[in-house]
Write an enzyme that holds these catalytic residues in place. Structure first.
Site, PDB file in Angstrom:
ATOM      1  N   SER A 150       0.800  -1.219   0.000  1.00 56.95           N
ATOM      2  CA  SER A 150       0.000   0.000   0.000  1.00 56.95           C
ATOM      3  C   SER A 150       0.832   1.267   0.000  1.00 56.95           C
ATOM      4  O   SER A 150       1.713   1.449   0.841  1.00 56.95           O
ATOM      5  CB  SER A 150      -0.916   0.009   1.225  1.00 56.95           C
ATOM      6  OG  SER A 150      -1.540   1.258   1.347  1.00 56.95           O
ATOM      7  N   CYS A 151       0.502   2.176  -0.908  1.00 55.73           N
ATOM      8  CA  CYS A 151       1.183   3.472  -0.984  1.00 55.73           C
ATOM      9  C   CYS A 151       0.979   4.273   0.286  1.00 55.73           C
ATOM     10  O   CYS A 151       1.889   4.914   0.788  1.00 55.73           O
ATOM     11  CB  CYS A 151       0.636   4.245  -2.177  1.00 55.73           C
ATOM     12  SG  CYS A 151       1.074   5.981  -2.222  1.00 55.73           S
TER      13      CYS A 151
END
Lengths: 299, 129
Positions: A164-165
């Site tokens: 996840s960014c």
């Protein structure tokens, strides 16, 4: 294309006050179409055919976007995305996966040496980040640059502990209450940069932990997302209208950069290029899977 | 760090010419801008490349960037070591961080490339921001 394109972009390197920027107002489209539009503008800017551009957009249906180099099978649960009607699209930019659902996305495309930008990557992040910081402050949020401690955390997470960014703030990104509210990524080539990023209006940590793959179990991953991510609706009542938000983003860019924006649309050339990229690249499994054995399952 | 004896382009590639071959990599200026490099995507040997066009892509913790070849020709060697150790581009951009060797099809293209002094000036002025 190289040198010729580069030189033609350079011709646009006039002082900002002599150059009108283009604003492409908020549209809502699929992830495949959105990524095709961003690349069409980017390539057109490399040809010197379009002015520096700010584009705002939303996503329908929701989509997970993958970073350019991200491995599909270690980033996203493809079956779960398909079951929920969520597209999966690969970005031109790097970084990690983002769930684009309740958000306003911005894209800035410009020759990299148009003032106040430069070939210095961090300066570009800082300049655009200042515009976004002022936007959040205008909404009444106590928005701040990511602190050094968090930058170090971001560097540690760059070794792909999670897909996840939003789990890892990095340089010149913006947090509210210590949590990331806006994630950005940048691509450079032939003297032009594309920076796009997500301004989260709302987020669903449980859904994100369901769709993305992590070395942690789902509960721990959900807690990690909750601990690192926030969105506008947690801080401002009734933020729902993309166009209202978009006007505020535009005002912030205008006031911060001292630039005059002209509302516009894609040129005919950009529209043609976008259709080609949409059809032949972003809808194709070859691009979205990038060598993964799961290729047949996408698009 | 702008080694003499190399040629440069404004897209931040260098080339070291030996006979009809050119070894190509990313400049120190560019690797400093990109910071920690995490992935390098290079073409396979045998691929044809065209001057001033992308031959690969590089990703750092800050951005992705097209890698641009200064000359046209055929890729005859690839630094496969960068697959497992992309940080060599940061650590030794003009040495172990080299990327490809191109057998040139049009050596006349070399005449339009920048000298070390010209590239240094470029980074100090146009690129300085």
């Amino acid at each position: 294309m190289g040198r010729v394109l580069n030189d033609s972009c350079r011709r646009m390197d006039a002082p900002l006050h002599q150059q009108e920027w283009r604003f492409i107002d908020t549209t809502v489209a699929s992830g495949y179409e959105n990524m095709a539009i961003d690349e069409a503008i980017y390539l057109s800017c490399q040809r010197g055919a379009v002015p520096p551009t700010l584009r705002l957009y939303g996503w329908q249906p929701p989509a997970v976007s993958l970073g350019y180099f991200q491995k599909l099978e270690s980033a996203v649960d493809l079956e779960e995305c398909r079951r929920r009607g969520i597209d999966v699209v690969r970005r031109l930019t790097g970084g990690r996966a983002v769930l684009h659902h309740h958000e306003l996305t911005y894209a800035v495309i410009a020759p990299e040496n148009v003032h106040p930008f430069s070939t210095r990557v961090l300066q570009t992040y800082m300049t655009i980040g200042t515009c976004l910081l002022n936007f959040f402050k205008h909404l009444g949020l106590n928005a701040q640059w990511v602190a050094l401690r968090d930058k170090q955390r971001g560097a540690a997470f760059s070794k792909h502990e999670t897909a996840s960014c939003f789990s890892a703030p990095s340089w010149y990104e913006i947090t509210v209450g210590g949590k990331k509210i806006c994630g950005s990524a940048q691509k450079r080539g032939n003297g032009v940069f594309l920076q796009h990023g997500s301004i989260l209006i709302d987020h669903d940590s449980d859904l994100l932990a369901t769709l993305l793959i992590s070395k942690k179990d789902k509960e721990a991953f959900t807690r990690e997302i909750d601990a690192s991510t926030t969105s506008l609706n947690r801080h401002v009542a009734g933020v729902v209208d993309l166009h209202v938000l978009g006007d505020k983003v535009l005002s912030s860019f205008q006031n911060t950069l001292g630039v005059s924006f002209s509302r516009g649309a894609l040129t005919a050339g950009e529209a043609q290029l976008k259709e080609l990229l949409f059809r032949e690249k972003y809808q194709k499994a070859d691009w979205n899977c990038k060598g993964s054995s799961m290729c047949a399952a996408v698009a | 760090m702008f080694p003499e004896g190399l040629k440069y382009i404004k897209n931040h590639s260098w080339i070291k010419v030996e006979g009809n071959k050119g070894k190509i990599g990313l400049t120190n200026f560019a690797q400093e801008q990109l910071s920690d490099i995490v992935t390098v995507e290079l073409p396979a040997a045998g691929k044809a490349v065209t001057a001033m066009n992308p031959f690969g892509t590089i990703e750092s913790v800050k951005a992705t960037m097209d890698l641009i070849t200064p000359v046209s020709g055929e890729v005859t060697e690839v630094n496969a070591g960068l697959n497992d150790a992309p940080e060599k581009v940061n650590q030794d951009p003009y040495g172990e961080g080299w990327m490809i060797v191109v057998t040139m099809s049009n050596p006349a293209e070399l005449s339009s490339l920048l000298s070390a002094a010209d590239y240094k000036t470029f980074t100090e002025t146009e690129a300085a921001g």
